[in-house]
Design an enzyme around this catalytic site. Structure first.
Site, PDB file in Angstrom:
ATOM      1  N   ASN A  10       0.847  -1.198   0.000  1.00 45.62           N
ATOM      2  CA  ASN A  10       0.000   0.000   0.000  1.00 45.62           C
ATOM      3  C   ASN A  10       0.881   1.245   0.000  1.00 45.62           C
ATOM      4  OD1 ASN A  10      -1.983   1.926   0.341  1.00 45.62           O
ATOM      5  ND2 ASN A  10      -2.446   1.378   2.459  1.00 45.62           N
ATOM      6  N   LYS A  12       0.010   4.271  -0.256  1.00 41.24           N
ATOM      7  CA  LYS A  12      -0.653   5.420   0.372  1.00 41.24           C
ATOM      8  C   LYS A  12      -0.446   6.667  -0.513  1.00 41.24           C
ATOM      9  CE  LYS A  12      -0.202   3.173   4.814  1.00 41.24           C
ATOM     10  NZ  LYS A  12      -0.004   3.281   6.265  1.00 41.24           N
ATOM     11  N   HIS A  94      -9.380   0.792   5.200  1.00 38.15           N
ATOM     12  CA  HIS A  94      -8.072   0.982   5.843  1.00 38.15           C
ATOM     13  C   HIS A  94      -8.229   1.881   7.064  1.00 38.15           C
ATOM     14  CE1 HIS A  94      -3.923   2.274   6.470  1.00 38.15           C
ATOM     15  NE2 HIS A  94      -3.572   1.173   5.832  1.00 38.15           N
ATOM     16  N   GLU A  96      -6.706   4.329   8.115  1.00 38.20           N
ATOM     17  CA  GLU A  96      -6.607   5.776   7.850  1.00 38.20           C
ATOM     18  C   GLU A  96      -7.925   6.318   7.299  1.00 38.20           C
ATOM     19  OE1 GLU A  96      -1.887   5.152   7.156  1.00 38.20           O
ATOM     20  OE2 GLU A  96      -3.185   5.400   5.407  1.00 38.20           O
ATOM     21  N   GLU A 165      -5.076  -5.223  10.710  1.00 33.28           N
ATOM     22  CA  GLU A 165      -4.061  -4.203  10.949  1.00 33.28           C
ATOM     23  C   GLU A 165      -4.264  -3.571  12.326  1.00 33.28           C
ATOM     24  OE1 GLU A 165      -2.702  -2.334   6.895  1.00 33.28           O
ATOM     25  OE2 GLU A 165      -4.623  -1.514   7.510  1.00 33.28           O
ATOM     26  N   GLY A 171       2.810   2.386  10.760  1.00 35.83           N
ATOM     27  CA  GLY A 171       3.667   3.557  10.599  1.00 35.83           C
ATOM     28  C   GLY A 171       4.349   4.008  11.876  1.00 35.83           C
ATOM     29  N   SER A 211       3.609  -2.169  10.225  1.00 37.00           N
ATOM     30  CA  SER A 211       5.071  -2.051  10.285  1.00 37.00           C
ATOM     31  C   SER A 211       5.771  -3.369   9.945  1.00 37.00           C
ATOM     32  CB  SER A 211       5.518  -1.534  11.656  1.00 37.00           C
ATOM     33  OG  SER A 211       5.024  -0.227  11.887  1.00 37.00           O
TER      34      SER A 211
END
Length: 248
Positions: A10, A12, A94, A96, A165, A171, A211
């Site tokens: 991904n 992003k 996701h 985010e 996730e 991140g 990560s």
């Protein structure tokens, strides 16, 4: 169980044409494990460009889409548009999208429903925040998010990959230990067996995302209920090849 390992990259909101060309050139030159399905999540503006230069053994995913075929939805893209340029995958739900853009379980389910109906394959993301993990409600959160997807997926489970996730590990450099990751994957699979079917539980691929790097991918990939990775920052680097080949 014969589940094919699947590694998503991904990107992003990263990359320009020069960097993208370098990334794809590196993947073309690499010897990627043929037993691993690779799917790259590309910023919408570069989907057609990547599709034009990527080798056939690598799939392409949009990072998001809307829940309708067309209409007055400024800035959105539809599954029909994604399909029109020859792309077969989309990433939905996701963390985010959930935390920054406020997408609810219901909205994500509606998107998943329309994407599958339109013929796309879906990487559907689920996972808990640090606060939720520390409160001991990881299972509750993951089950709730997955439950919302069940009617949207219907009989299309073969076109869905679930991506677990832990939001606190995205991140941040923090990673769930292989033991932590395996436990939630196994727990989710058991829940799916009870709430969907044993066949779905045994066949659905569940990725780990949070990560993932070349240094931890091999140990994570050895866990019996982890069927791949959804990789963020490392997918922009040469080490992505080592992550793809982690189970070789």
């Amino acid at each position: 169980m014969g589940r094919k390992f699947v590694v998503g990259g991904n990107w992003k909101m990263n990359g320009d044409k020069n960097q993208i060309f370098e990334i794809i050139s590196n993947l073309k030159e690499a010897s990627l494990d043929s037993n691993v399905e690779v799917v790259l999540g590309i910023p919408a503006i570069y989907l057609a460009y990547v599709k034009s230069i990527v080798p056939d053994n690598i799939g392409i995913a949009a990072q998001n889409c809307w829940k309708a075929e067309k209409g007055a939805f400024t800035g959105e893209i539809s599954p029909a548009m994604i399909k029109d340029i020859g792309v077969d995958w989309v990433i939905l739900g996701h963390s985010e999208r959930r935390t920054i853009f406020g997408e609810t379980d219901e909205l994500i389910a509606a998107k998943v429903d329309h994407a599958l109906e339109s013929g796309l394959k879906v990487i559907a993301c689920i996972g808990e925040t640090l606060e939720e993990r520390e409160s001991g409600i990881t299972d509750q959160v993951v089950f709730k998010q997955t439950k919302a997807l069940i009617p949207a997926i219907g009989n299309n489970w073969n076109n869905v990959v679930l991506a677990y996730e832990p939001v606190w590990a995205i991140g941040t450099g923090k990673t769930a230990t292989p033991k932590q990751a395996q436990e939630i994957h196994a727990t989710l699979r058991k829940w799916l067996s009870t709430n969907v079917s044993e066949d779905v539980a045994n066949s659905i691929r569940i990725q780990y995302g949070g990560s993932v790097t070349a240094s931890n991918a091999r140990e994570l990939g050895a866990c019996p209920d982890i069927d791949g990775f959804l990789v963020g920052g490392a997918s922009l680097k040469p080490e992505f090849v080592d992550i793809v080949n982690a189970t070789k």
